[in-house]
Scaffold this motif. Structure first.
Motif, PDB file in Angstrom:
ATOM      1  N   ALA A  78       0.770  -1.549  -0.434  1.00 26.11           N
ATOM      2  CA  ALA A  78      -0.158   0.210   0.213  1.00 26.11           C
ATOM      3  C   ALA A  78       0.838   1.507   0.063  1.00 26.11           C
ATOM      4  O   ALA A  78       2.382   1.052   0.507  1.00 26.11           O
ATOM      5  CB  ALA A  78      -0.810   0.364   1.383  1.00 26.11           C
ATOM      6  N   CYS A  79       0.220   2.206  -0.427  1.00 28.49           N
ATOM      7  CA  CYS A  79       1.244   3.498  -0.038  1.00 28.49           C
ATOM      8  C   CYS A  79       1.884   3.919   1.140  1.00 28.49           C
ATOM      9  O   CYS A  79       3.445   4.205   0.737  1.00 28.49           O
ATOM     10  CB  CYS A  79      -0.073   5.150  -0.503  1.00 28.49           C
ATOM     11  N   ALA A  80       1.304   3.770   1.521  1.00 31.98           N
ATOM     12  CA  ALA A  80       1.904   3.684   3.258  1.00 31.98           C
ATOM     13  C   ALA A  80       3.164   3.140   3.469  1.00 31.98           C
ATOM     14  O   ALA A  80       4.213   3.624   3.930  1.00 31.98           O
ATOM     15  CB  ALA A  80       0.962   3.671   4.515  1.00 31.98           C
ATOM     16  N   VAL A 119       6.250   4.151   1.260  1.00 30.78           N
ATOM     17  CA  VAL A 119       6.413   4.863   1.783  1.00 30.78           C
ATOM     18  C   VAL A 119       7.522   4.808   2.760  1.00 30.78           C
ATOM     19  O   VAL A 119       8.790   5.335   3.160  1.00 30.78           O
ATOM     20  CB  VAL A 119       5.560   6.068   2.298  1.00 30.78           C
ATOM     21  N   ASP A 120       6.927   4.039   3.425  1.00 28.46           N
ATOM     22  CA  ASP A 120       8.370   3.366   4.504  1.00 28.46           C
ATOM     23  C   ASP A 120       9.223   2.499   3.984  1.00 28.46           C
ATOM     24  O   ASP A 120      10.617   2.641   4.031  1.00 28.46           O
ATOM     25  CB  ASP A 120       7.945   2.211   5.904  1.00 28.46           C
ATOM     26  N   LEU A 171      10.639   3.893   1.195  1.00 24.87           N
ATOM     27  CA  LEU A 171      11.648   4.718  -0.172  1.00 24.87           C
ATOM     28  C   LEU A 171      12.899   4.970  -0.284  1.00 24.87           C
ATOM     29  O   LEU A 171      13.577   4.528  -0.917  1.00 24.87           O
ATOM     30  CB  LEU A 171      10.625   5.621   0.265  1.00 24.87           C
ATOM     31  N   MET A 172      13.638   5.323   1.148  1.00 27.05           N
ATOM     32  CA  MET A 172      14.553   5.347   1.448  1.00 27.05           C
ATOM     33  C   MET A 172      15.770   4.225   0.858  1.00 27.05           C
ATOM     34  O   MET A 172      16.607   3.874  -0.449  1.00 27.05           O
ATOM     35  CB  MET A 172      15.183   5.835   2.617  1.00 27.05           C
ATOM     36  N   ASP A 173      15.354   3.166   1.580  1.00 23.06           N
ATOM     37  CA  ASP A 173      15.915   2.473   1.456  1.00 23.06           C
ATOM     38  C   ASP A 173      16.019   1.456  -0.480  1.00 23.06           C
ATOM     39  O   ASP A 173      16.933   0.678  -0.867  1.00 23.06           O
ATOM     40  CB  ASP A 173      15.332   0.252   1.766  1.00 23.06           C
ATOM     41  N   CYS A 217       1.658   7.513  -5.352  1.00 23.30           N
ATOM     42  CA  CYS A 217       3.006   7.771  -5.164  1.00 23.30           C
ATOM     43  C   CYS A 217       4.168   7.927  -6.019  1.00 23.30           C
ATOM     44  O   CYS A 217       5.221   8.261  -6.118  1.00 23.30           O
ATOM     45  CB  CYS A 217       2.588   6.328  -5.400  1.00 23.30           C
TER      46      CYS A 217
END
Lengths: 201, 83
Positions: free
Chosen positions: B5-7, B10-11, B13-15, B39
């Motif tokens: 899911a989008c949420a 987002v968690d 994203l950096m990785d 997204c």
């Protein structure tokens, strides 16, 4: 014939300076002063940066003999500057870091973004939509509001463009921790920039 | 295929952007972003944020600050004794 080294490496200068060659230390200062000042501005403030700059090079001078070449010289200087900035912030903290949690992205019950694609995209153009000086003032202010741990990681990784590995080495933490801190900082700062435009994050 | 899911995307994203996610998670996130306009827009703005703040916080060393630094070091070290 000995040819003078026109552009000696940092490490060569450090060895010469340790041996008492004051002109080598002056060359180190010349090479790094602008970068250290910029880093100090980003980690503290324009007002505090001159003191951090002075503290940093005094520490560099005093500890040159302890530079072991385990990291790049530049990373070593940045570590000293980062510590000097942190000490300065602790000594002069004017206000506690306030929460930027309100700027984190918002999701509905199914975990979908509540903002529209247009709203989510607009941050990419904030530098075209806001006055340059206004954005500069707001940027400095919000970076200063980040918790120390997030600010250090974000400034070094994203503003000074260091690698995640170098930031981890400099801060003495795992690379995963650097990524986690930089990520949280990016989310908060992204949401803050969005809020400047009156758009929900 | 792992559902994202989008949420939760987002968690990660950096990785994701640093290329350290396991291949199957990476593929699932790529597929989600490719099919989610929200997204895709979020990723673009997330990537723009460091650049915008880097430009906005650029600082140059003022001549008076440089002069003060030299005077400070001249007083406390053996450097900058010769003008």
């Amino acid at each position: 014939m000995v040819v003078p080294d026109a552009d000696p490496s940092d490490e060569t200068l450090a060895v010469r300076a340790t041996a008492g060659d004051s002109s080598a230390f002056e060359a180190i200062v010349q090479r790094y002063q602008a970068r250290v000042f910029r880093l100090a501005c980003r980690l503290t403030s324009d007002t505090d940066a001159p003191d951090v700059l002075q503290d940093t090079f005094l520490q560099v001078y005093r500890h040159l003999s302890s530079f072991r070449g385990e990291s790049q010289f530049g990373t070593w200087v940045y570590r000293i500057a980062t510590n000097a900035a942190l000490m300065h912030r602790r000594a002069t903290a004017r206000r506690p870091a306030d929460s930027l949690e309100e700027y984190l992205p918002q999701f509905d019950d199914e975990g979908k973004h509540t903002a529209t694609p247009t709203e989510l995209q607009v941050v990419s153009h904030v530098d075209e939509l806001l006055d340059r000086q206004v954005l500069a003032d707001k940027a400095r202010d919000v970076v200063a509001r980040l918790p120390d741990a997030y600010r250090e990681a974000f400034v070094l990784r994203d503003l000074e463009d260091m690698s995640t590995a170098d930031v981890a080495h400099l801060l003495g933490i795992e690379q995963a921790a650097v990524r986690q801190r930089v990520h949280r900082a990016r989310l908060m700062l992204r949401g803050y920039l969005s809020d400047l435009l009156g758009v929900k994050p | 295929m792992t559902h994202i899911a989008c949420a939760s995307g987002v968690d990660l994203l950096m990785d994701f952007l640093e290329g350290v996610l396991p291949a199957n998670v990476n593929a699932a996130l790529e597929e989600h972003v490719a099919g989610c306009a929200r997204c895709a827009a979020f990723v673009a703005s997330y990537q723009a944020t460091p650049r915008i703040l880097r430009d906005a916080t650029e600082a140059t060393l003022p001549a008076d600050v440089e002069a003060s630094l030299k005077a400070f070091l001249r007083a406390r070290t053996t450097a900058f004794k010769n003008p």
